[in-house]
Design an enzyme around this catalytic site. Sequence first.
Site, PDB file in Angstrom:
ATOM      1  N   HIS A  24       0.839  -1.222   0.000  1.00  0.00           N
ATOM      2  CA  HIS A  24       0.000   0.000   0.000  1.00  0.00           C
ATOM      3  C   HIS A  24       0.867   1.263   0.000  1.00  0.00           C
ATOM      4  CE1 HIS A  24      -3.269  -2.773   1.256  1.00  0.00           C
ATOM      5  NE2 HIS A  24      -2.326  -3.304   2.010  1.00  0.00           N
ATOM      6  N   SER A  31      15.544  21.057 -16.397  1.00  0.00           N
ATOM      7  CA  SER A  31      14.391  21.900 -16.696  1.00  0.00           C
ATOM      8  C   SER A  31      14.909  23.213 -17.250  1.00  0.00           C
ATOM      9  CB  SER A  31      13.602  22.140 -15.406  1.00  0.00           C
ATOM     10  OG  SER A  31      12.858  23.337 -15.510  1.00  0.00           O
ATOM     11  N   LYS A  86      16.571  21.248 -11.224  1.00  0.00           N
ATOM     12  CA  LYS A  86      15.901  20.003 -11.574  1.00  0.00           C
ATOM     13  C   LYS A  86      16.792  18.985 -12.300  1.00  0.00           C
ATOM     14  CE  LYS A  86      12.094  18.961 -11.169  1.00  0.00           C
ATOM     15  NZ  LYS A  86      10.793  19.351 -11.700  1.00  0.00           N
ATOM     16  N   GLU A 118      10.247   7.867 -17.072  1.00  0.00           N
ATOM     17  CA  GLU A 118       8.935   8.494 -17.308  1.00  0.00           C
ATOM     18  C   GLU A 118       8.427   8.179 -18.714  1.00  0.00           C
ATOM     19  OE1 GLU A 118       8.381  12.704 -15.817  1.00  0.00           O
ATOM     20  OE2 GLU A 118      10.480  12.393 -15.339  1.00  0.00           O
TER      21      GLU A 118
END
Length: 467
Positions: free
Chosen positions: A165, A286, A292, A299
């Site tokens: 979970h 970024s 970043k 992804e």
Amino acid sequence: MSTSQSHESKNQSWGGRFTESTDAFVEQFTASITFDQRLYKHDIAGSRAHARMLGKVGLLNSTDVEAILNGLNQIEAEIEAGSFDWKVSLEDIHMNVEARLTDRIGLAGKRLHTGRSRNDQVATDIRLWLRDQIDHIGYAIRRLQTGLIQVAEQEADTILPGFTHLQVAQPITFGHHMLAWFEMLQRDYERLMDCRKRVNIMPLGAAALAGTTYPIDRDYTAELLGFERPTRNSLDAVSDRDFAIEFTSFASLLLMHLSRFSEELILWTSAQFDFIRLPDRFCTGSSIMPQKKNPDVPELVRGKSGRVFGHLMALLTLMKGQPLAYNKDNQEDKEPLFDTVDTVLGCLRAFGDMMPHVQTKPEKMRKAAMQGFSTATDLADYLVRKGLPFRDAHEVVGKAVGLGVQTGRDLSEMSLAELQSFSDVITDDVFTVLTLEGSVAARNHLGGTAPEQVRKQVAIAKALIAE
Ligand code: ARG
């Protein structure tokens, strides 16, 4: 008079019964040459085998066979040199190659199509092409598995929290986690190789749908092309694309797995988890936020699973309403299949390159494992060994955890007296079971997370992929 008929002549391969040439838009709309030229090598290989078979059974003389084989070699060289003149008016790869062959060698070129149809030809081409791609993909899966084994071996003792979970559950070893991915890939590999058996059957000889009146030798053609055997039913041979659907199902499961791995890598590289570092070369920055470092590779792999699932749905839908035998609908099988192969190979390559270079952050993982009472089950098991029924042990540990939550401490950070206030069977040997190392080492059976088991499984995994 239609204004769209700008092109001059009727199609040279099938124009005999037509009284007007194809509408210019229809010609473009129905053509597949812009994408099926990708099958050229396998189309030519199929034609070579067909010509040799026709020669063997006496349907072509040896001069014609020679001329065809030489002509096909030259066409292949032209295509590879980029000098082949692809014609949309010739619709597809099959007619482009055949027309060029006839240009080059004359009458013998026109004899090549004896006893075959584009229907069995295209089904054969795709199977030949897919068989090669399956072999490339199999290799790429093995490469990624090798990387995972390597990391598992290096990190057999490294501890991180295991989750259920997405809440801290029990401590596990990083090597054990890598080997979970290995197992998923192993099943994908087995599915792929099983699919290969059904791909490797030869439709050629089914002709348009019913077979042919010539005395062809299909076993010989199959042998030349390395197929396991010819298909047993001509209608089935030209019309079903279940093998492509099966392959895309394999690919969907593989991408589902890679997408889950991706999700974990993305979580693990975030500041909130901070369990691993991905080398800069697999990340991007970024344009606005200078700090970043984004895990773009995982992804993108996670995102690409969507397109492969879509192709599976496209192929299933393509097939479901078609009466036997061949229908032009089937021309739509190629782009989803091609894109599935490209996507699978790209994702496997990216993961195969990246995984051996994942760097773990053992202190961070350890700290996280200390935070969620991850050894609570070990305390319960300890109480069971001391004679408590498991349900009572569960209750006792729940109370101890309650104290830990109140006072901001792990079970291992409590005093013996505190622990004994929950159960008088507890003695000072309890601290060995409350450590992370003690917890993972205790799960020492087949399939468990203990470092010793990880090392055993690494050896088994190595043997499995060496087969
Ligand atoms: N381009 C066609 C395809 O991809 C080849 C087979 C065409 N056969 C036919 N009877 N029109 O399916």
